[in-house]
Enzyme design. Structure first.
Site, mmCIF file in Angstrom:
data_model
loop_
_atom_site.group_PDB
_atom_site.id
_atom_site.type_symbol
_atom_site.label_atom_id
_atom_site.label_comp_id
_atom_site.label_asym_id
_atom_site.label_seq_id
_atom_site.Cartn_x
_atom_site.Cartn_y
_atom_site.Cartn_z
ATOM 1 N N ASP A 455 0.861 -1.196 0.000
ATOM 2 C CA ASP A 455 0.000 0.000 0.000
ATOM 3 C C ASP A 455 0.892 1.239 0.000
ATOM 4 O O ASP A 455 1.830 1.352 0.811
ATOM 5 C CB ASP A 455 -0.896 -0.033 1.247
ATOM 6 N N ASN A 463 -2.544 12.761 -3.317
ATOM 7 C CA ASN A 463 -3.606 13.189 -4.254
ATOM 8 C C ASN A 463 -4.009 14.632 -3.996
ATOM 9 O O ASN A 463 -4.190 15.413 -4.940
ATOM 10 C CB ASN A 463 -4.839 12.299 -4.085
ATOM 11 N N HIS A 468 -5.247 14.289 -8.732
ATOM 12 C CA HIS A 468 -5.523 12.874 -9.052
ATOM 13 C C HIS A 468 -4.776 12.366 -10.288
ATOM 14 O O HIS A 468 -4.435 11.195 -10.356
ATOM 15 C CB HIS A 468 -7.025 12.669 -9.221
ATOM 16 N N GLU A 498 -5.062 2.142 -3.898
ATOM 17 C CA GLU A 498 -3.589 2.182 -3.978
ATOM 18 C C GLU A 498 -2.994 0.940 -3.326
ATOM 19 O O GLU A 498 -1.846 0.907 -2.914
ATOM 20 C CB GLU A 498 -3.071 3.488 -3.352
HETATM 21 N N1 GTP Z 1 -5.293 9.161 -8.227
HETATM 22 C C1 GTP Z 1 -5.922 8.076 -7.802
HETATM 23 N N2 GTP Z 1 -6.243 7.956 -6.513
HETATM 24 C C2 GTP Z 1 -6.847 6.870 -6.052
HETATM 25 C C3 GTP Z 1 -7.203 5.833 -6.928
HETATM 26 N N3 GTP Z 1 -7.817 4.865 -6.197
HETATM 27 C C4 GTP Z 1 -7.829 5.304 -4.924
HETATM 28 N N4 GTP Z 1 -7.248 6.499 -4.830
HETATM 29 C C5 GTP Z 1 -7.048 7.347 -3.698
HETATM 30 O O1 GTP Z 1 -6.189 6.718 -2.749
HETATM 31 C C6 GTP Z 1 -6.447 7.288 -1.497
HETATM 32 C C7 GTP Z 1 -6.373 6.249 -0.429
HETATM 33 O O2 GTP Z 1 -6.439 6.907 0.800
HETATM 34 P P1 GTP Z 1 -6.426 6.174 2.163
HETATM 35 O O3 GTP Z 1 -7.112 4.851 2.007
HETATM 36 O O4 GTP Z 1 -6.984 7.092 3.154
HETATM 37 O O5 GTP Z 1 -4.954 5.861 2.466
HETATM 38 P P2 GTP Z 1 -3.655 6.746 2.452
HETATM 39 O O6 GTP Z 1 -3.967 8.185 2.258
HETATM 40 O O7 GTP Z 1 -2.696 6.188 1.431
HETATM 41 O O8 GTP Z 1 -3.080 6.529 3.868
HETATM 42 P P3 GTP Z 1 -2.329 5.265 4.338
HETATM 43 O O9 GTP Z 1 -2.683 4.124 3.483
HETATM 44 O O10 GTP Z 1 -2.807 5.054 5.746
HETATM 45 O O11 GTP Z 1 -0.892 5.599 4.249
HETATM 46 C C8 GTP Z 1 -7.816 7.954 -1.586
HETATM 47 O O12 GTP Z 1 -7.634 9.363 -1.532
HETATM 48 C C9 GTP Z 1 -8.340 7.558 -2.938
HETATM 49 O O13 GTP Z 1 -9.074 8.611 -3.553
HETATM 50 C C10 GTP Z 1 -6.896 5.966 -8.297
HETATM 51 O O14 GTP Z 1 -7.169 5.122 -9.155
HETATM 52 N N5 GTP Z 1 -6.254 7.097 -8.680
#
Ligand code: GTP
Length: 586
Positions: A455, A463, A468, A498
């Protein structure tokens, strides 16, 4: 020429480039010139002279008239064309009268072997009566040693007036000519050679397409064989070759068999055309018309054994003409639907129609009577059989290409259904299937199996800060690193958002930890480069677990997720497993 024009329209639509028009016009003119030259300059069919003073007698009795003024009592009409005689269909016997003069070639021959009854009598002026029927010249038949007398060839050594009686349910069309015996034999050899070539070609097509039917099991080939086989039998009987083998073969049976072959040929051709052009699916109206004619063909097939000959001839004329029209119409409509192989079909049927027309026009004296026009129908049939064989090959090719495209498409859809659109990695659907299989395999083979769950850290912040679009780039960047870090057989999947997973078959947790550590270091040391050449550092947290029998794939994932969660809890940018912790530099 008509086809050239049609194809030009078909190929270029209304905006044909000028060079294409010139090029087609040249082809058209050359074709026309060749056809005219062949029609008018080909060798004469029978270089024999017509009999002299040929007249149609107004008399229909079974025997020649008798009495003192036997000749004068019957009115006579000179025939307009003394060479090519066409008396149409006659139910009653027809009598012709001609003269043989001193010095004339001794042989008189009639070139239609299918006329049921031919009787020739010489007028005896001394007694004003007629001689008994004159015997035909005996030839050595093609097979066997016996002499056959089936060919209508007479040796007339005495000058005088002769009366010829003809009766046949078929149309009386023939040439009556004077010639010499060597010429008769030479004509006959040429005729047999031509027939041999024609039948040999059809036999070749039958064998070739028979082998294809055996392997391709396509009904088109079956109908094609039916059509070509019937054509061969039809011409064999129609040219009188049956009498060459069996001189005493009954003419009525020959005729019934001839019409049977014709109806089977027409039914096969209709069925061939129907399946070839896929009429039941593509052209319902044409399909219905074809079915009507197939039923009509069956009626003719049965009727020919029961109905009088002249009725059969009329029924078959309607069947033949209707069928030809249908073929051209259906092929044309198929071309309009852009079904390419239909052009071969259209050309094939046209060849037959043109051959038929040339033959008929020569009968009516519009075209010269020579080898091409006399055998026009047969030439057309040979060309048609060839073109239909090409049509079949073209259609099979088209179907094969369509099938290949379908297989490719199927493969593309299958790949798409298990691929993540953004990163090109496997998706969750694939992971579920692959992990189930891997778990099964690990259980059965007692092999180690490890799962790595990864992850990207603080991706939400990433983001928010970079947007994005760059977030997507970061995901692709991470995916590239994962693929680079593992072997080809290791399944790298995007679990969602992610989060990513790697399934490592046959690998214990220690090796999986090494892989995970390698990835973590690679990501740390390979920042994401923006378009403005700015380096953005990224880190990830990784959970690694080894499969434990008998847990399910779901529980296996849950343990990996839990290890990952522990890594996040522990401060991120690290590799965690339920056995040991690898902490990297932050
Ligand atoms: N740009 C982009 N963002 C994505 C995609 N799929 C998920 N996300 C973003 O990934 C982020 C995941 O955030 P969180 O699950 O809170 O995790 P994090 O911010 O990485 O925090 P930790 O995992 O705890 O380090 C979210 O803001 C989603 O919008 C994608 O296909 N593209």
């Amino acid at each position: 020429m008509v086809y050239s024009y049609a194809f030009r329209r078909h190929l270029y639509g209304s905006q044909a480039p000028p060079w294409a028009i010139r090029h087609h016009v040249l082809i058209d003119l050359s074709c026309l010139a060749i056809v005219v030259a062949v029609l008018f300059f080909s060798p004469a069919a029978f270089a024999n002279q017509p009999v002299s003073h040929l007249q149609l007698m107004d008399y229909h009795g079974a025997l020649p008239p008798t009495g003192d003024n036997a000749l004068e009592s019957v009115s006579a009409t000179p025939l307009p064309d003394q060479q090519n005689i066409n008396l149409g269909i006659n139910i009653e016997p027809v009598w012709l009268q001609f003269k043989v003069e001193a010095g004339d070639p001794p042989i008189v021959q009639l070139n239609n072997p299918l006329i049921h009854q031919i009787a020739l009598h010489r007028y005896l002026p001394e007694t004003s009566t007629f001689s008994a029927p004159i015997q035909r010249v005996a030839f050595t038949p093609l097979l066997g040693d016996e002499l056959g007398r089936w060919r209508p060839v007479f040796e007339l050594t005495e000058p005088g007036t002769y009366w010829l009686k003809l009766s046949s349910p078929q149309a009386l069309r023939f040439q009556l000519s004077q010639t010499t015996l060597p010429q008769v034999n030479s004509d006959w050899r040429g005729f047999l050679l031509g027939q041999g070539l024609y039948l040999g070609m059809l036999l070749g097509l039958l064998v070739y397409n028979g082998v294809l039917l055996r392997f391709l099991k396509n009904s088109n080939y079956f109908w094609y064989l039916g059509f070509v086989g019937s054509s061969a039998v039809y011409f064999f009987l129609q040219k009188g070759l049956m009498f060459e083998l069996v001189p005493a073969f009954p003419k009525l049976v020959n005729e019934a068999l001839l019409f049977t072959a014709l109806s089977i040929g027409i039914i096969s051709a209709l069925s061939f055309c129907r399946t070839f052009l896929m009429l039941p699916e593509q052209d319902r109206l044409m399909d219905r018309l074809f079915m009507v004619f197939i039923v009509f063909g069956l009626v003719c097939l049965v009727g020919t054994w029961w109905l009088p000959g002249h009725v059969s001839v009329k029924m078959f004329s309607v069947l033949g003409l209707g069928t030809m029209t249908l073929f051209c119409l259906a092929s044309w409509r198929a071309l309009q639907r852009r079904f390419r192989p239909a052009r071969w079909l259209l050309m094939g049927w046209s060849a037959l129609i043109v051959g038929c027309l040339v033959f008929i026009l020569s009968i009516y004296g519009v075209l010269p009577h020579n080898l091409v026009t006399y055998y026009g129908f047969q030439f057309g049939s040979a060309l048609e059989s060839l073109l239909l064989s090409v049509a079949l090959a073209d259609r099979i090719n088209l179907l094969r290409r369509e099938r290949e495209t379908l297989v490719k498409e199927k493969l593309r859809f299958a790949t798409m259904s298990v691929t993540d659109g953004l990163t090109g990695l496997y998706n969750r659907r694939y992971l579920n299937r692959h992990l189930d299989e891997s778990v099964q395999q690990a259980r059965l083979q007692h092999q180690p199996l490890s799962l790595v769950m990864l992850d990207i850290d603080h991706f939400k912040v990433f983001n928010d800060r970079w947007g994005h679009l760059l977030g997507d780039k970061a995901l692709q960047h991470f995916a590239d690193i994962l693929v680079e870090a593992v072997c080809e057989e290791d399944a790298v999947c995007r679990f969602g958002g992610e989060e990513f997973t790697i399934v490592l078959r046959h690998q214990p947790v220690q090796q999986a930890l090494d892989v995970a550590e390698r990835i973590r270091t690679m990501l740390r040391t390979t920042p994401l480069m923006t378009d403005a050449n700015q380096a953005i550092p990224l880190t990830c947290t990784i959970g690694v677990v080894q499969y434990q029998v008998p847990e399910s794939a779901k529980a296996f994932i849950a343990r990996a997720d839990s290890a990952l969660y522990q890594g996040k809890e522990g401060g991120r940018d690290r590799v965690m497993s339920d056995l040991m912790t690898h902490q990297g530099s932050t």
